[in-house]
Write a protein that holds these residues in place. Sequence first.
Motif, PDB file in Angstrom:
ATOM      1  N   LEU A   1       0.843  -1.192   0.000  1.00 23.99           N
ATOM      2  CA  LEU A   1       0.000   0.000   0.000  1.00 23.99           C
ATOM      3  C   LEU A   1       0.875   1.237   0.000  1.00 23.99           C
ATOM      4  CD1 LEU A   1      -2.558  -1.170   2.693  1.00 23.99           C
ATOM      5  CD2 LEU A   1      -2.856  -1.207   0.220  1.00 23.99           C
ATOM      6  N   ASN A   2       0.416   2.227  -0.695  1.00 22.10           N
ATOM      7  CA  ASN A   2       1.129   3.499  -0.746  1.00 22.10           C
ATOM      8  C   ASN A   2       0.683   4.357   0.434  1.00 22.10           C
ATOM      9  OD1 ASN A   2       2.782   5.521  -1.666  1.00 22.10           O
ATOM     10  ND2 ASN A   2       1.285   6.319  -3.130  1.00 22.10           N
ATOM     11  N   VAL A   3       1.613   4.722   1.308  1.00 23.65           N
ATOM     12  CA  VAL A   3       1.276   5.506   2.498  1.00 23.65           C
ATOM     13  C   VAL A   3       0.822   6.903   2.067  1.00 23.65           C
ATOM     14  CG1 VAL A   3       2.133   6.517   4.649  1.00 23.65           C
ATOM     15  CG2 VAL A   3       2.916   4.246   3.919  1.00 23.65           C
ATOM     16  N   PRO A   4      -0.384   7.304   2.447  1.00 24.25           N
ATOM     17  CA  PRO A   4      -0.861   8.641   2.048  1.00 24.25           C
ATOM     18  C   PRO A   4      -0.205   9.744   2.881  1.00 24.25           C
ATOM     19  CG  PRO A   4      -2.476   7.580   3.445  1.00 24.25           C
ATOM     20  CD  PRO A   4      -1.390   6.562   3.216  1.00 24.25           C
ATOM     21  N   LEU A   5      -0.248  10.943   2.341  1.00 26.00           N
ATOM     22  CA  LEU A   5       0.253  12.115   3.059  1.00 26.00           C
ATOM     23  C   LEU A   5      -0.823  12.588   4.028  1.00 26.00           C
ATOM     24  CD1 LEU A   5       2.236  14.474   3.518  1.00 26.00           C
ATOM     25  CD2 LEU A   5       1.160  15.646   1.594  1.00 26.00           C
ATOM     26  N   VAL A   6      -0.532  12.528   5.335  1.00 25.22           N
ATOM     27  CA  VAL A   6      -1.480  13.010   6.344  1.00 25.22           C
ATOM     28  C   VAL A   6      -0.888  14.129   7.195  1.00 25.22           C
ATOM     29  CG1 VAL A   6      -2.727  10.836   6.459  1.00 25.22           C
ATOM     30  CG2 VAL A   6      -0.773  11.210   7.972  1.00 25.22           C
ATOM     31  N   LYS A   7       0.395  14.412   7.011  1.00 21.41           N
ATOM     32  CA  LYS A   7       1.033  15.503   7.752  1.00 21.41           C
ATOM     33  C   LYS A   7       0.378  16.829   7.381  1.00 21.41           C
ATOM     34  CE  LYS A   7       5.588  17.524   8.630  1.00 21.41           C
ATOM     35  NZ  LYS A   7       7.036  17.428   8.325  1.00 21.41           N
ATOM     36  N   GLY A   8      -0.001  17.601   8.389  1.00 24.12           N
ATOM     37  CA  GLY A   8      -0.675  18.877   8.157  1.00 24.12           C
ATOM     38  C   GLY A   8      -2.182  18.789   8.222  1.00 24.12           C
ATOM     39  N   LEU A   9      -2.725  17.540   8.231  1.00 21.87           N
ATOM     40  CA  LEU A   9      -4.169  17.372   8.347  1.00 21.87           C
ATOM     41  C   LEU A   9      -4.592  17.354   9.816  1.00 21.87           C
ATOM     42  CD1 LEU A   9      -4.813  14.536   5.723  1.00 21.87           C
ATOM     43  CD2 LEU A   9      -4.922  17.021   5.377  1.00 21.87           C
ATOM     44  N   SER A  10      -5.889  17.555  10.043  1.00 19.11           N
ATOM     45  CA  SER A  10      -6.408  17.382  11.393  1.00 19.11           C
ATOM     46  C   SER A  10      -6.363  15.894  11.737  1.00 19.11           C
ATOM     47  CB  SER A  10      -7.840  17.895  11.494  1.00 19.11           C
ATOM     48  OG  SER A  10      -8.711  17.052  10.754  1.00 19.11           O
ATOM     49  N   PHE A  11      -6.406  15.591  13.025  1.00 10.00           N
ATOM     50  CA  PHE A  11      -6.340  14.191  13.445  1.00 10.00           C
ATOM     51  C   PHE A  11      -7.475  13.378  12.833  1.00 10.00           C
ATOM     52  CE2 PHE A  11      -7.503  10.932  16.687  1.00 10.00           C
ATOM     53  CZ  PHE A  11      -6.408  10.110  16.480  1.00 10.00           C
ATOM     54  N   GLU A  12      -8.689  13.919  12.815  1.00 13.24           N
ATOM     55  CA  GLU A  12      -9.840  13.203  12.272  1.00 13.24           C
ATOM     56  C   GLU A  12      -9.660  12.929  10.781  1.00 13.24           C
ATOM     57  OE1 GLU A  12      -9.968  15.938  14.070  1.00 13.24           O
ATOM     58  OE2 GLU A  12     -10.808  15.187  15.971  1.00 13.24           O
ATOM     59  N   GLN A  13      -9.162  13.919  10.040  1.00 14.25           N
ATOM     60  CA  GLN A  13      -8.935  13.731   8.607  1.00 14.25           C
ATOM     61  C   GLN A  13      -7.866  12.670   8.355  1.00 14.25           C
ATOM     62  OE1 GLN A  13      -7.972  17.844   7.776  1.00 14.25           O
ATOM     63  NE2 GLN A  13      -9.925  18.183   6.729  1.00 14.25           N
ATOM     64  N   ALA A  14      -6.798  12.703   9.175  1.00 11.57           N
ATOM     65  CA  ALA A  14      -5.710  11.740   9.004  1.00 11.57           C
ATOM     66  C   ALA A  14      -6.188  10.321   9.269  1.00 11.57           C
ATOM     67  CB  ALA A  14      -4.555  12.103   9.933  1.00 11.57           C
ATOM     68  N   VAL A  15      -6.978  10.137  10.321  1.00  8.84           N
ATOM     69  CA  VAL A  15      -7.483   8.805  10.675  1.00  8.84           C
ATOM     70  C   VAL A  15      -8.357   8.259   9.541  1.00  8.84           C
ATOM     71  CG1 VAL A  15      -9.070   7.579  12.200  1.00  8.84           C
ATOM     72  CG2 VAL A  15      -7.331   9.095  13.159  1.00  8.84           C
ATOM     73  N   LYS A  16      -9.239   9.080   9.018  1.00  5.40           N
ATOM     74  CA  LYS A  16     -10.112   8.620   7.928  1.00  5.40           C
ATOM     75  C   LYS A  16      -9.294   8.209   6.706  1.00  5.40           C
ATOM     76  CE  LYS A  16     -14.230   9.844   5.286  1.00  5.40           C
ATOM     77  NZ  LYS A  16     -13.741   9.164   4.080  1.00  5.40           N
ATOM     78  N   LYS A  17      -8.282   8.982   6.385  1.00  5.55           N
ATOM     79  CA  LYS A  17      -7.457   8.692   5.216  1.00  5.55           C
ATOM     80  C   LYS A  17      -6.690   7.386   5.394  1.00  5.55           C
ATOM     81  CE  LYS A  17      -5.015  11.550   1.872  1.00  5.55           C
ATOM     82  NZ  LYS A  17      -4.356  12.856   1.632  1.00  5.55           N
ATOM     83  N   LEU A  18      -6.168   7.142   6.598  1.00  4.93           N
ATOM     84  CA  LEU A  18      -5.422   5.913   6.857  1.00  4.93           C
ATOM     85  C   LEU A  18      -6.344   4.699   6.861  1.00  4.93           C
ATOM     86  CD1 LEU A  18      -2.961   7.141   9.642  1.00  4.93           C
ATOM     87  CD2 LEU A  18      -2.428   6.664   7.244  1.00  4.93           C
ATOM     88  N   GLU A  19      -7.505   4.841   7.484  1.00  4.29           N
ATOM     89  CA  GLU A  19      -8.445   3.713   7.526  1.00  4.29           C
ATOM     90  C   GLU A  19      -8.963   3.362   6.139  1.00  4.29           C
ATOM     91  OE1 GLU A  19     -11.357   4.942  10.361  1.00  4.29           O
ATOM     92  OE2 GLU A  19     -10.211   4.175  12.087  1.00  4.29           O
ATOM     93  N   ASP A  20      -9.199   4.380   5.314  1.00  5.30           N
ATOM     94  CA  ASP A  20      -9.641   4.125   3.940  1.00  5.30           C
ATOM     95  C   ASP A  20      -8.569   3.382   3.151  1.00  5.30           C
ATOM     96  OD1 ASP A  20     -12.012   5.362   4.490  1.00  5.30           O
ATOM     97  OD2 ASP A  20     -11.497   7.264   3.500  1.00  5.30           O
ATOM     98  N   ALA A  21      -7.292   3.606   3.522  1.00  7.18           N
ATOM     99  CA  ALA A  21      -6.187   2.948   2.825  1.00  7.18           C
ATOM    100  C   ALA A  21      -5.866   1.584   3.420  1.00  7.18           C
ATOM    101  CB  ALA A  21      -4.941   3.837   2.885  1.00  7.18           C
TER     102      ALA A  21
END
Length: 256
Positions: A45-65
């Motif tokens: 899996l390609n690790v998405p960029l979550v640096k700079g996002l809010s915690f909630e946005q980062a969690v959603k992006k990681l879980e979707d991946a």
Amino acid sequence: MSKFIEYLKTKSFRNNILAAVVTVIVLLLVAFFSLRYYTKHGQGLNVPLVKGLSFEQAVKKLEDAGLKYEVDSVFIMDQPAGIVIDQDPDPNTFVKDNRTIYLTINAGRTPNTKFPDIAFKTLREAQAIIESSRLKLGDTTYKPDVSRDVVLEASFGGQPITAGQVVPVGSRINLVLGDGRGNEEVDIPQLMGLTMDEAKFSLRGSNLTLGSIMYDGPITDSAAAVITKQDPMLVDSVTKVPIGTRINITLSNKQP
């Protein structure tokens, strides 16, 4: 020796050599594809960029991946609370399914710290101690004292502060330092007949400070009130005082 050479020319030898080579090739292929399957080579899996996002946005992006996460927190004054300030592994890195991504979040509340003991430390020492306590050096002013660049007073938010008091991390600490001129003496200025503003200007020029203020009778016009008494007073026997001496005055609307 001749028999061995003759054997090398036989069909049986050639068949044995061929069988050995085929066996080695088969074993290598089995090992290669087994390892490839075990490690899922070329897959991930390609690790998405979550640096700079809010915690909630980062969690959603990681879980979707399809990635897991763990969280740590720090406090940085100049960053908004609750955002991701670092991630590991870096974005666009290929990782296996269910790999844990480590997030560092900026804390939501300002932590506190105890004010360190900097009394009578030099400015350089005090600054190092203040910064090691996650505080900031604010304004520095000087007042007459025999020691030079030594901390005489510390304040936070306009109030004196002493060692052990609790202050928010990142607070600006203002210092009063000695100017090294405590033993010097200056002439006593003549303040009689001056207004308050004129007296303050004269005292600043003489490196003296304004002491207590008393009033002689009702003050109907404070801007026009003049000094009718001062202590110490310029007399023949006393003409000089140490730098920083407090001069007490009496104000009146009556002319001296």
